[in-house]
Design a protein around this motif. Structure first.
Motif, PDB file in Angstrom:
ATOM      1  N   LEU A  68       0.900  -1.203   0.125  1.00 31.89           N
ATOM      2  CA  LEU A  68       0.124  -0.085  -0.070  1.00 31.89           C
ATOM      3  C   LEU A  68       0.899   1.241  -0.029  1.00 31.89           C
ATOM      4  CD1 LEU A  68      -2.692  -0.906   2.557  1.00 31.89           C
ATOM      5  CD2 LEU A  68      -3.145  -0.557   0.254  1.00 31.89           C
ATOM      6  N   ASN A  69       2.013   1.241   0.557  1.00 32.24           N
ATOM      7  CA  ASN A  69       2.583   2.424   0.854  1.00 32.24           C
ATOM      8  C   ASN A  69       3.994   2.713   0.041  1.00 32.24           C
ATOM      9  OD1 ASN A  69       0.912   3.171   3.035  1.00 32.24           O
ATOM     10  ND2 ASN A  69       1.848   1.727   4.424  1.00 32.24           N
ATOM     11  N   THR A  70       4.339   1.808  -0.727  1.00 36.17           N
ATOM     12  CA  THR A  70       5.583   1.950  -1.580  1.00 36.17           C
ATOM     13  C   THR A  70       5.192   2.694  -2.923  1.00 36.17           C
ATOM     14  OG1 THR A  70       6.609  -0.178  -0.497  1.00 36.17           O
ATOM     15  CG2 THR A  70       7.643   0.789  -2.656  1.00 36.17           C
ATOM     16  N   CYS A  71       5.215   3.734  -3.001  1.00 38.41           N
ATOM     17  CA  CYS A  71       4.966   4.735  -4.246  1.00 38.41           C
ATOM     18  C   CYS A  71       6.037   5.200  -5.027  1.00 38.41           C
ATOM     19  CB  CYS A  71       3.977   5.583  -3.852  1.00 38.41           C
ATOM     20  SG  CYS A  71       2.330   4.829  -3.174  1.00 38.41           S
ATOM     21  N   ASP A  72       5.584   5.459  -6.214  1.00 38.14           N
ATOM     22  CA  ASP A  72       6.560   6.225  -7.282  1.00 38.14           C
ATOM     23  C   ASP A  72       6.502   7.770  -6.454  1.00 38.14           C
ATOM     24  OD1 ASP A  72       6.490   8.319  -9.732  1.00 38.14           O
ATOM     25  OD2 ASP A  72       8.001   6.849 -10.023  1.00 38.14           O
ATOM     26  N   SER A  73       7.857   8.253  -6.287  1.00 40.35           N
ATOM     27  CA  SER A  73       7.949   9.569  -5.781  1.00 40.35           C
ATOM     28  C   SER A  73       7.347  10.613  -6.497  1.00 40.35           C
ATOM     29  CB  SER A  73       9.298   9.788  -5.443  1.00 40.35           C
ATOM     30  OG  SER A  73      10.093   9.775  -6.639  1.00 40.35           O
ATOM     31  N   ILE A  74       7.217  10.485  -7.908  1.00 38.90           N
ATOM     32  CA  ILE A  74       6.880  11.578  -8.743  1.00 38.90           C
ATOM     33  C   ILE A  74       5.155  11.566  -8.966  1.00 38.90           C
ATOM     34  CG2 ILE A  74       6.764  12.489 -10.977  1.00 38.90           C
ATOM     35  CD1 ILE A  74       9.757  11.546 -11.311  1.00 38.90           C
ATOM     36  N   THR A  75       4.990   9.971  -9.436  1.00 32.87           N
ATOM     37  CA  THR A  75       3.487  10.150  -9.644  1.00 32.87           C
ATOM     38  C   THR A  75       2.482   9.596  -8.367  1.00 32.87           C
ATOM     39  OG1 THR A  75       3.668   7.878 -10.270  1.00 32.87           O
ATOM     40  CG2 THR A  75       3.919   9.442 -12.013  1.00 32.87           C
ATOM     41  N   ASN A  76       3.131   9.230  -7.285  1.00 34.87           N
ATOM     42  CA  ASN A  76       2.469   8.575  -6.332  1.00 34.87           C
ATOM     43  C   ASN A  76       1.881   7.372  -6.516  1.00 34.87           C
ATOM     44  OD1 ASN A  76       2.487   8.757  -3.513  1.00 34.87           O
ATOM     45  ND2 ASN A  76       0.382   9.436  -3.403  1.00 34.87           N
ATOM     46  N   PHE A  77       1.961   6.535  -7.708  1.00 34.88           N
ATOM     47  CA  PHE A  77       1.501   5.222  -8.020  1.00 34.88           C
ATOM     48  C   PHE A  77       1.981   4.232  -7.266  1.00 34.88           C
ATOM     49  CE2 PHE A  77       0.870   1.776 -10.870  1.00 34.88           C
ATOM     50  CZ  PHE A  77      -0.555   1.716 -11.101  1.00 34.88           C
ATOM     51  N   PRO A  78       1.265   3.296  -6.648  1.00 37.96           N
ATOM     52  CA  PRO A  78       1.803   2.262  -6.061  1.00 37.96           C
ATOM     53  C   PRO A  78       2.879   1.375  -6.749  1.00 37.96           C
ATOM     54  CG  PRO A  78      -0.643   2.193  -5.563  1.00 37.96           C
ATOM     55  CD  PRO A  78      -0.248   3.262  -6.841  1.00 37.96           C
ATOM     56  N   LEU A  79       3.942   0.975  -6.588  1.00 38.20           N
ATOM     57  CA  LEU A  79       5.013   0.459  -7.358  1.00 38.20           C
ATOM     58  C   LEU A  79       4.618  -1.028  -7.555  1.00 38.20           C
ATOM     59  CD1 LEU A  79       8.395   2.157  -6.113  1.00 38.20           C
ATOM     60  CD2 LEU A  79       7.166   2.524  -8.104  1.00 38.20           C
ATOM     61  N   PHE A  80       3.938  -1.563  -6.639  1.00 42.05           N
ATOM     62  CA  PHE A  80       3.899  -2.980  -6.756  1.00 42.05           C
ATOM     63  C   PHE A  80       2.562  -3.390  -7.438  1.00 42.05           C
ATOM     64  CE2 PHE A  80       6.315  -2.618  -2.680  1.00 42.05           C
ATOM     65  CZ  PHE A  80       7.677  -3.567  -3.326  1.00 42.05           C
ATOM     66  N   ALA A  81       1.603  -2.459  -7.917  1.00 41.56           N
ATOM     67  CA  ALA A  81       0.526  -2.531  -8.485  1.00 41.56           C
ATOM     68  C   ALA A  81       0.703  -3.246  -9.980  1.00 41.56           C
ATOM     69  CB  ALA A  81      -0.274  -1.185  -8.534  1.00 41.56           C
ATOM     70  N   GLY A  82       0.088  -4.343 -10.229  1.00 37.73           N
ATOM     71  CA  GLY A  82       0.137  -4.869 -11.601  1.00 37.73           C
ATOM     72  C   GLY A  82       1.208  -6.112 -11.766  1.00 37.73           C
ATOM     73  N   MET A  83       1.816  -6.306 -10.696  1.00 40.15           N
ATOM     74  CA  MET A  83       2.942  -7.190 -10.420  1.00 40.15           C
ATOM     75  C   MET A  83       2.358  -8.457 -10.157  1.00 40.15           C
ATOM     76  SD  MET A  83       6.401  -5.511  -8.687  1.00 40.15           S
ATOM     77  CE  MET A  83       7.326  -6.591  -9.310  1.00 40.15           C
ATOM     78  N   ALA A  84       3.032  -9.609 -10.836  1.00 43.43           N
ATOM     79  CA  ALA A  84       2.629 -11.085 -10.575  1.00 43.43           C
ATOM     80  C   ALA A  84       3.134 -11.316  -8.952  1.00 43.43           C
ATOM     81  CB  ALA A  84       3.725 -11.899 -11.480  1.00 43.43           C
ATOM     82  N   ALA A  85       2.290 -11.985  -8.474  1.00 45.20           N
ATOM     83  CA  ALA A  85       2.549 -12.388  -6.902  1.00 45.20           C
ATOM     84  C   ALA A  85       1.833 -13.654  -6.632  1.00 45.20           C
ATOM     85  CB  ALA A  85       1.865 -10.836  -6.155  1.00 45.20           C
ATOM     86  N   ARG A  86       2.220 -13.818  -5.375  1.00 47.07           N
ATOM     87  CA  ARG A  86       1.604 -15.054  -4.625  1.00 47.07           C
ATOM     88  C   ARG A  86       1.344 -14.879  -3.306  1.00 47.07           C
ATOM     89  NH1 ARG A  86       6.368 -19.474  -4.884  1.00 47.07           N
ATOM     90  NH2 ARG A  86       7.687 -18.521  -3.527  1.00 47.07           N
ATOM     91  N   ILE A  87       0.359 -15.664  -2.952  1.00 49.49           N
ATOM     92  CA  ILE A  87      -0.078 -15.356  -1.419  1.00 49.49           C
ATOM     93  C   ILE A  87      -0.376 -17.024  -0.979  1.00 49.49           C
ATOM     94  CG2 ILE A  87      -0.960 -13.209  -1.694  1.00 49.49           C
ATOM     95  CD1 ILE A  87      -3.712 -14.535  -1.635  1.00 49.49           C
ATOM     96  N   LYS A  88      -0.344 -16.922   0.645  1.00 50.00           N
ATOM     97  CA  LYS A  88      -0.972 -17.882   1.172  1.00 50.00           C
ATOM     98  C   LYS A  88      -1.123 -17.534   2.632  1.00 50.00           C
ATOM     99  CE  LYS A  88       3.270 -20.725   1.965  1.00 50.00           C
ATOM    100  NZ  LYS A  88       3.759 -22.137   1.886  1.00 50.00           N
ATOM    101  N   LYS A  89      -2.147 -18.106   3.436  1.00 52.19           N
ATOM    102  CA  LYS A  89      -2.250 -18.089   4.662  1.00 52.19           C
ATOM    103  C   LYS A  89      -1.069 -18.106   5.541  1.00 52.19           C
ATOM    104  CE  LYS A  89      -6.813 -16.634   5.113  1.00 52.19           C
ATOM    105  NZ  LYS A  89      -7.019 -15.360   6.040  1.00 52.19           N
ATOM    106  N   GLY A  90      -0.703 -17.101   6.397  1.00 48.54           N
ATOM    107  CA  GLY A  90       0.181 -17.213   7.140  1.00 48.54           C
ATOM    108  C   GLY A  90       0.183 -17.843   8.621  1.00 48.54           C
TER     109      GLY A  90
END
Length: 90
Positions: A68-90
């Protein structure tokens, strides 16, 4: 044109993720929420999930708050948006 190599790599990543108990998809960040979109569902994430983004041929673990909080310093767009990811319950 259909890229067979990319399609095969995606299928292999999804299969590997499944065997290891992970759910594979694309990270969407909007309206202060982090969602993993798969071919079958949309999963809204919270801190109970382990979240890893694909970084080249490796995965890098991040928290939902980092997503949520890692954003581009110029556009303020979330840097991880649109990336391939994986999840599982912790």
């Amino acid at each position: 044109m259909f890229d067979l190599h990319s399609s095969m790599q995606k299928s292999i990543r999804q299969f590997d993720a499944f065997l290891d108990g992970w759910t594979f998809g694309t990270l969407i960040i909007e309206n202060n929420t982090v969602t993993l979109v798969t071919e079958a569902a949309e999963i809204h994430l919270n801190d109970s999930y382990l979240l890893e983004i694909q970084n080249g041929n490796e995965y890098m673990q991040i928290t939902v708050q980092q997503a949520l909080n890692t954003c581009d310093s110029i556009t303020n767009f979330p840097l991880f948006a649109g990336m391939a990811a994986r999840i599982k319950k912790g």
